[in-house]
Design a protein around this motif. Structure first.
Motif, PDB file in Angstrom:
ATOM      1  N   GLN A 131     -22.660 -46.540 142.759  1.00  0.00           N
ATOM      2  CA  GLN A 131     -21.264 -46.785 143.120  1.00  0.00           C
ATOM      3  C   GLN A 131     -20.366 -46.659 141.893  1.00  0.00           C
ATOM      4  O   GLN A 131     -20.789 -46.929 140.763  1.00  0.00           O
ATOM      5  CB  GLN A 131     -21.102 -48.171 143.757  1.00  0.00           C
ATOM      6  CG  GLN A 131     -21.829 -48.305 145.083  1.00  0.00           C
ATOM      7  CD  GLN A 131     -21.516 -49.619 145.785  1.00  0.00           C
ATOM      8  OE1 GLN A 131     -21.037 -50.585 145.164  1.00  0.00           O
ATOM      9  NE2 GLN A 131     -21.782 -49.657 147.092  1.00  0.00           N
ATOM     10  N   THR A 159     -19.595 -45.438 147.122  1.00  0.00           N
ATOM     11  CA  THR A 159     -20.898 -44.817 146.843  1.00  0.00           C
ATOM     12  C   THR A 159     -20.718 -43.333 146.585  1.00  0.00           C
ATOM     13  O   THR A 159     -20.160 -42.616 147.432  1.00  0.00           O
ATOM     14  CB  THR A 159     -21.871 -45.022 148.019  1.00  0.00           C
ATOM     15  OG1 THR A 159     -22.069 -46.439 148.220  1.00  0.00           O
ATOM     16  CG2 THR A 159     -23.217 -44.367 147.744  1.00  0.00           C
ATOM     17  N   GLN A 161     -21.859 -49.164 139.008  1.00  0.00           N
ATOM     18  CA  GLN A 161     -22.892 -50.152 139.289  1.00  0.00           C
ATOM     19  C   GLN A 161     -23.934 -49.533 140.223  1.00  0.00           C
ATOM     20  O   GLN A 161     -23.685 -48.531 140.887  1.00  0.00           O
ATOM     21  CB  GLN A 161     -22.306 -51.415 139.915  1.00  0.00           C
ATOM     22  CG  GLN A 161     -21.722 -51.215 141.300  1.00  0.00           C
ATOM     23  CD  GLN A 161     -21.140 -52.499 141.877  1.00  0.00           C
ATOM     24  OE1 GLN A 161     -21.018 -53.511 141.191  1.00  0.00           O
ATOM     25  NE2 GLN A 161     -20.783 -52.466 143.165  1.00  0.00           N
ATOM     26  N   ILE A 164     -26.675 -50.371 143.357  1.00  0.00           N
ATOM     27  CA  ILE A 164     -27.003 -51.319 144.428  1.00  0.00           C
ATOM     28  C   ILE A 164     -28.441 -51.032 144.880  1.00  0.00           C
ATOM     29  O   ILE A 164     -28.718 -49.955 145.422  1.00  0.00           O
ATOM     30  CB  ILE A 164     -26.046 -51.180 145.627  1.00  0.00           C
ATOM     31  CG1 ILE A 164     -24.588 -51.303 145.185  1.00  0.00           C
ATOM     32  CG2 ILE A 164     -26.391 -52.218 146.700  1.00  0.00           C
ATOM     33  CD1 ILE A 164     -24.246 -52.674 144.636  1.00  0.00           C
ATOM     34  N   LYS A 177     -31.612 -51.280 147.427  1.00  0.00           N
ATOM     35  CA  LYS A 177     -31.651 -51.419 148.875  1.00  0.00           C
ATOM     36  C   LYS A 177     -33.094 -51.454 149.368  1.00  0.00           C
ATOM     37  O   LYS A 177     -33.979 -50.811 148.792  1.00  0.00           O
ATOM     38  CB  LYS A 177     -30.908 -50.249 149.534  1.00  0.00           C
ATOM     39  CG  LYS A 177     -29.499 -50.025 149.039  1.00  0.00           C
ATOM     40  CD  LYS A 177     -28.794 -48.959 149.827  1.00  0.00           C
ATOM     41  CE  LYS A 177     -28.568 -49.396 151.245  1.00  0.00           C
ATOM     42  NZ  LYS A 177     -27.639 -48.550 151.996  1.00  0.00           N
ATOM     43  N   ASN A 185     -29.152 -54.868 151.338  1.00  0.00           N
ATOM     44  CA  ASN A 185     -28.720 -54.630 149.971  1.00  0.00           C
ATOM     45  C   ASN A 185     -29.065 -55.816 149.090  1.00  0.00           C
ATOM     46  O   ASN A 185     -28.984 -56.980 149.504  1.00  0.00           O
ATOM     47  CB  ASN A 185     -27.209 -54.400 149.904  1.00  0.00           C
ATOM     48  CG  ASN A 185     -26.799 -53.114 150.589  1.00  0.00           C
ATOM     49  OD1 ASN A 185     -27.652 -52.276 150.916  1.00  0.00           O
ATOM     50  ND2 ASN A 185     -25.501 -52.941 150.808  1.00  0.00           N
ATOM     51  N   GLU A 225     -28.614 -57.638 145.021  1.00  0.00           N
ATOM     52  CA  GLU A 225     -27.535 -57.881 144.085  1.00  0.00           C
ATOM     53  C   GLU A 225     -27.286 -56.630 143.247  1.00  0.00           C
ATOM     54  O   GLU A 225     -28.228 -55.978 142.805  1.00  0.00           O
ATOM     55  CB  GLU A 225     -27.883 -59.052 143.167  1.00  0.00           C
ATOM     56  CG  GLU A 225     -27.896 -60.397 143.853  1.00  0.00           C
ATOM     57  CD  GLU A 225     -26.490 -60.806 144.300  1.00  0.00           C
ATOM     58  OE1 GLU A 225     -25.523 -60.460 143.594  1.00  0.00           O
ATOM     59  OE2 GLU A 225     -26.383 -61.458 145.358  1.00  0.00           O
ATOM     60  N   PRO A 226     -25.989 -56.280 143.040  1.00  0.00           N
ATOM     61  CA  PRO A 226     -25.694 -55.101 142.232  1.00  0.00           C
ATOM     62  C   PRO A 226     -26.130 -55.306 140.785  1.00  0.00           C
ATOM     63  O   PRO A 226     -26.314 -56.435 140.311  1.00  0.00           O
ATOM     64  CB  PRO A 226     -24.172 -54.959 142.330  1.00  0.00           C
ATOM     65  CG  PRO A 226     -23.765 -55.840 143.461  1.00  0.00           C
ATOM     66  CD  PRO A 226     -24.773 -56.928 143.563  1.00  0.00           C
TER      67      PRO A 226
END
Length: 545
Positions: A408, A433, A458, A460, A462, A467, A469-470
């Motif tokens: 992202q 994204t 950042q 992410i 998955k 999802n 934590e970033p």
């Protein structure tokens, strides 16, 4: 005779009348003289004539009556008693009278043999290797010269005195019989010779140790092939047990065997050899986990537990306090080292603790496994020299269930190249994204950036639709270039050699910068030269003594 007035006087005498001796010849009985017969006779005859004396000769030496010779004058003959091979030669008779003498001779051959055969092999060796070449010879005295034939396996294989064997094979080892025959007397003799042909076993001995009923140790030694098979034994385990070709010995597992090297002795007529095997208990290990998604959309977590051990450790799996068995959710590999877990929802993975135990007869090692949700443990950002390309890298905890990553960005849009127009750009204050990466990815390249603008990035993690934590936010733009970590000062320092690259200084949280020269670009992009990464100048490294 009468004289007048006197008495008569008379005398008597014998008048001998001799004829000339003509056509004197000799003959023998029997015609074929064989050693060991009762006797044979030589007799003379003539067409006419009278003789007063006969003298017999053998090879020019006069023959006298003896235990071996008998001269029969009235029978005009010579008798040889119990003839032998030494009686072979020239016989002659001399007949004489006052007016004439005559001589006749005849060569006599006494058939004998064969004598004891003499067998020889060349070259002389106690045994021969497959592939060698050799010859066997067979001979014996006799008259006429005996004829040889070789017999092997009940069949005549040669009728020559010398048998040549080239590239001999193990199948040609065994008993060879030489048979000698006197063709005149039909007498024969034979003698055997044993030929030993060995073949070396293939390669070298191989040792291994296996588990028996998870309690005992079975040591195995094999050295296959060869003629004969090699004799194998484990002297340190048993002085009385051995085997040929393949040999196994089962013993009770004990601490004294843990880490002890056991030697297999391999004995073969051609060569002595050996191999070693060491049994050991499982050692400490770290589980390995990977995450995928199957065709049905289920998350598949595969955990591998492997501990170095001899014999190979068998792995048992537990979910909580219950033994894991094969089914729709769980599947254990045939070698027990891998456990596959299938669920649609990542939360199902986090409800259970798993344990794998590696065990062999000498001991066991256990590891508890706590799966984590999608997460990132560390991330870094590396720009190129012009600030137009960045490489984003990240790390994932070893037990984190991750199937992919969203990359992202916040800030202006990335520059794009319009074939028919100038570069275009826009701006956004929300993360969006820009890339999606598979669960195996650990880095990505992002281009093209405007070095005059500021961007935020950042990652992410998955697990399908869930999802995590970033990652920490990485900012790049004017006045916000990433800085490399600087060592904290300490009491004592050591000046390093200036030959320090960026790779050396990035150990720890940050990763090595990428080589932008190797990035694959399209034809239109190749017109713009890509800057190479230039490391910062050398720095002093602090070292605690």
């Amino acid at each position: 005779m009468v004289k007048p007035g006197m008495r008569k006087a008379s005398t008597t005498f014998t008048l001998k009348i001799f004829e000339y001796i003509q056509s004197l010849t000799l003959s023998s009985q029997p015609g074929l003289i064989k050693e060991g017969t009762e006797n044979f006779t030589l007799q003379h005859s003539m067409l006419q004539g009278v003789f007063e004396q006969q003298i017999w000769f053998f090879n020019g030496i006069e023959i006298k009556n003896s235990s071996h010779y008998l001269v029969k004058t009235q029978a005009n003959s010579l008798v040889i008693l119990r003839p032998n091979q030494n009686d072979t030669g020239e016989y002659a008779v001399l007949l004489t009278n006052p007016f004439r003498n005559a001589t006749a001779s005849q060569n006599v051959s006494v058939r004998y043999g064969p004598d004891e055969p003499t067998l020889e092999v060349h070259p002389i060796q106690s045994f021969y290797l497959a592939g060698d070449s050799l010859n066997l010879s067979c001979q014996a005295n006799g008259f006429p010269q005996p004829v040889a034939e070789w017999v092997f396996g009940g069949k005549i294989i040669s009728q020559k005195g010398v048998l040549n064997l080239a590239n001999v094979q193990t199948s040609q080892g065994g008993v060879y019989t030489c048979r000698l025959v006197n063709e005149d007397t039909k007498e024969s003799r034979q003698k055997n010779m044993n030929l030993t042909v060995y073949e070396r076993p293939v390669g070298n001995p191989e040792c291994l140790v296996q588990s028996v009923n998870a309690i005992n140790l079975q040591y195995h030694c094999g050295w296959v092939g060869g003629t004969p098979q090699a004799q194998l034994s484990f002297p340190e385990l048993s002085n009385s047990s051995s085997g040929a070709g393949n040999f196994s010995l089962t013993v009770n597992a004990s601490d004294s065997l843990n880490g002890k090297t056991i030697q297999c002795m391999a004995e073969h007529p051609v060569e002595q050899n050996k191999c070693n095997i060491t049994a050991s208990s499982p050692v400490a290990f770290l589980p390995i986990m990977r995450t995928t998604v199957d065709s049905g959309g289920k998350i598949v977590v595969t955990i591998c537990c492997f501990s170095k051990a001899s014999p190979k450790a068998v792995v048992s799996w537990f979910s909580g306090n219950e033994t894991v068995i094969n089914g729709s959710i769980y599947q254990i590999s045939s070698n027990t080292s891998q456990l596959m877990i299938r669920h649609y929802n990542v939360s199902n993975f986090l409800l259970q603790n798993y344990t794998c135990t590696c065990r062999n007869p000498l001991g066991s090692k256990k590891r508890e496994i706590q799966l984590q949700g999608p997460s990132i443990s560390d991330s870094s950002l590396f720009p190129n020299q012009n600030g137009t390309i960045v490489t984003l890298t990240w790390e994932v905890p070893s037990m984190s269930v991750v199937t992919g990553f969203d990359i992202q960005m916040k800030g202006p849009d990335l520059l794009s190249k319009n074939r028919n127009g100038p570069l275009t750009k826009s701006s956004s204050n929300v993360y969006r994204t820009i890339q999606q990466k598979p669960g195996s990815a650990r880095s990505t390249d992002i281009f093209f950036l405007d070095p005059k603008l500021t961007y935020w990035f950042q990652v992410i993690p998955k697990a399908r639709m869930t999802n995590g934590e970033p990652s920490k936010i990485h900012r790049i733009g004017p006045g916000h270039q990433p800085r490399y970590p600087v060592p904290r000062p300490v009491d004592k320092v050591k000046n390093s050699q200036p030959n320090i690259t960026a790779n050396n200084m990035l150990k720890g949280a940050l990763k090595s910068p990428p080589d932008y020269n190797r990035l694959q670009k399209t034809l239109s992009e190749k017109s713009v030269s890509l800057p190479a990464f230039i490391p910062p100048p050398p720095t002093r490294l602090a070292t605690t003594v």
